[in-house]
Enzyme design. Structure first.
Site, short mmCIF file in Angstrom:
data_model
loop_
_atom_site.label_atom_id
_atom_site.label_comp_id
_atom_site.label_asym_id
_atom_site.label_seq_id
_atom_site.Cartn_x
_atom_site.Cartn_y
_atom_site.Cartn_z
N LYS A 237 20.94 32.17 39.87
CA LYS A 237 20.81 31.88 41.29
C LYS A 237 20.11 32.98 42.07
O LYS A 237 19.73 32.76 43.22
CB LYS A 237 22.18 31.57 41.90
CG LYS A 237 22.89 30.37 41.31
CD LYS A 237 22.12 29.06 41.31
CE LYS A 237 21.83 28.48 42.64
NZ LYS A 237 21.61 26.99 42.59
N1 PMP Z 1 25.94 27.41 36.21
C1 PMP Z 1 26.33 28.34 37.10
C2 PMP Z 1 27.30 29.39 36.64
C3 PMP Z 1 25.87 28.30 38.41
O1 PMP Z 1 26.29 29.22 39.31
C4 PMP Z 1 25.01 27.28 38.81
C5 PMP Z 1 24.57 27.17 40.25
N2 PMP Z 1 25.52 26.50 41.09
C6 PMP Z 1 24.62 26.32 37.85
C7 PMP Z 1 25.09 26.44 36.57
C8 PMP Z 1 23.74 25.14 38.19
O2 PMP Z 1 22.44 25.50 38.62
P1 PMP Z 1 21.70 24.62 39.66
O3 PMP Z 1 22.40 24.75 40.98
O4 PMP Z 1 20.32 25.21 39.75
O5 PMP Z 1 21.69 23.21 39.20
#
Ligand code: PMP
Length: 457
Positions: free
Chosen positions: A45
């Site tokens: 992120k």
């Molecule tokens: N895994 C973790 C540990 C995350 O913090 C996030 C972000 N919320 C994600 C997966 C998913 O990523 P995205 O928001 O880009 O779909």
């Protein structure tokens, strides 16, 4: 020699790929992990945070002295805290109450202010984390809500950086890309880039918790943070994020929590990669995909964050045992089987309906649960809101306090204490303490049965 940067912000992205040689042993197709936990803030992120802040500055939404506000399961807040504080802003991170304590501590360490709120109520509810953060943004002059779910600078970060990196690092040999879906930013941006670069030949697979509604589940709760789409039983409108463009995803692999969590633990023990639970989901999905492939294929799976944020959860044997994900002895399994199947009562049932359900329940006590509908993946412990006892209902009917058509209301007792199926009868007795007569037993974080004190020895 490693690079020298003038700012940590210049070091975001550029993460390595590691072959998962142990977990992928025996598979014809190689599986490579994109190590996003090596980002400066410990997660994928950081990329989205940098991209969203720069876009907001460019668009005039964020001005000097401004405040960044965001609802986050943790990592976006950490990215925003690093980028925001470095660029001189106040940062307020709204953290889901189920996110780990470590994440709150990390946010504060980077200088963010943490506000805790619930995501276990319908999105329309004023107590919902999203609503609380919207209100704060309106109240604070110069505040900007990053809104990662609908902010297109989020997927754009991956279109510009993660996608090209994966393409370049594999010399254009990647055939399958696997990632979890939270906001959808990672899989959308990376997936779109890889499809474009490969002339449409790369297959993009979403790794989803089994009960999440993205991949076709009923939206009931699960135990992997930051991915999946939850639907509260009272949700009016099911909104999917705009950062997720579903056309980018060819199919989903739906992974039960136990498989996700045990895979995250295997990553640490067998590959030397300490990653979070959503990495477990992604790798479990990637292994399923790779089993169908040949030596000419190449799978890349994205590992979003570090396991250091979850030392008290997935990487703790005690936590795994308490929630019924780990069984290393007989534990309560045989007592549970003798007790028979779980009979839950809907918390909004009438007294008459509840008595009907309780009629043949041994012990006469059942958990009261949030959902009225069938739960095909089991009743998550987090959906238990209280307990109902036949004796209490019968007494209230007899003395005329309630009628059969009344709602349970004040007759709803407190939620029963819970133990994992791998815990011992002595541990269950200790959890019961003096006041309670029954204990819930959890298997994979779901209520599998109720044990009365008498059977615990
Ligand atoms: N895994 C973790 C540990 C995350 O913090 C996030 C972000 N919320 C994600 C997966 C998913 O990523 P995205 O928001 O880009 O779909």
């Amino acid at each position: 020699m490693a690079a020298v940067h003038e700012s940590v912000l210049d070091a975001i992205g550029g993460t390595p790929l590691f072959r998962l040689a142990r977990l992928g042993a025996g598979l014809a197709a190689p599986v490579y992990a994109k190590a996003e936990f090596l980002n400066i803030g410990g997660s994928v992120k950081d990329r989205a945070a940098l991209s969203m802040v720069l876009a907001a500055e460019r668009d005039g939404l964020l001005k000097p002295g401004g405040t960044i506000v965001e609802a986050t399961s943790g990592n976006t807040g950490i990215g925003l805290a690093i980028v925001g504080r470095r660029r001189g802003y106040r940062v307020i991170a709204g953290l889901a109450d189920k996110s780990s304590a470590e994440k709150a501590d990390i946010l504060r360490a980077y200088g963010a202010e943490v506000v805790r709120a619930s995501t276990a109520v319908p999105q329309e509810d004023p107590r919902h984390l999203f609503k609380v953060m919207e209100r704060l943004t309106e109240e604070i002059p110069g505040a900007w809500l990053a809104n990662q779910y609908d902010n297109l600078a989020n997927p754009d970060a991956h279109l510009r950086t993660t996608g090209p990196e994966v393409w370049e690092q594999t010399g254009g040999r990647v055939t399958h890309f696997v990632a979890g879906v939270g906001t959808g930013g990672t899989i959308t941006g990376t997936g779109e880039y890889l499809k474009e670069a490969s002339g449409g030949s790369v297959t993009v697979v979403g790794a989803d918790p089994e009960s999440s509604s993205y991949g076709g589940g009923d939206g009931s709760p699960w135990y992997v943070e930051s991915i999946g789409h939850y639907l509260h039983p009272d949700t009016v409108e099911d909104r999917w994020p705009q950062a997720l463009r579903s056309e980018a995803i060819d199919s989903y692999e739906r992974i039960p929590d136990r498989e996700s969590l045990l895979t995250a633990r295997r990553l640490a023990r067998e590959e030397g990669i300490l990653a979070g639970p959503s990495s477990g989901t992604a790798v479990a999905a990637a292994l399923r995909v790779a089993r169908q492939l040949g030596p000419e294929d190449l799978v890349v799976v994205l590992l979003p964050d570090s396991g250091r944020s979850y030392l008290s959860k997935v990487h703790s044997d005690a936590w795994m045992r308490e929630w019924g994900f780990l069984e290393d002895g007989d534990g309560l399994r045989s007592l549970l089987e003798a007790a028979g199947p779980l009979v839950p009562v809907a918390a909004d049932a009438t007294v008459g309906e509840a008595l009907e359900v309780l009629r043949d329940v041994p012990g006469g006590v059942a958990p009261a649960v949030l959902a009225r509908t069938e739960r095909p993946y089991g009743v998550a412990a987090t959906e238990v809101v209280g307990s109902v006892s036949r004796a209490a209902l019968e007494a209230a009917l007899a003395d005329g306090t309630v009628k059969p058509g009344d709602s349970l209301g004040a007759l709803l007792g407190p939620a029963l204490p819970a133990v994992g199926v791998g815990q011992s009868p002595a541990e269950a007795r200790a959890v019961l303490g003096g006041a309670c007569r029954s204990v819930l037993v959890l298997v994979d974080g779901r209520v599998a049965g109720v044990l009365p004190r008498e059977v615990l020895g």
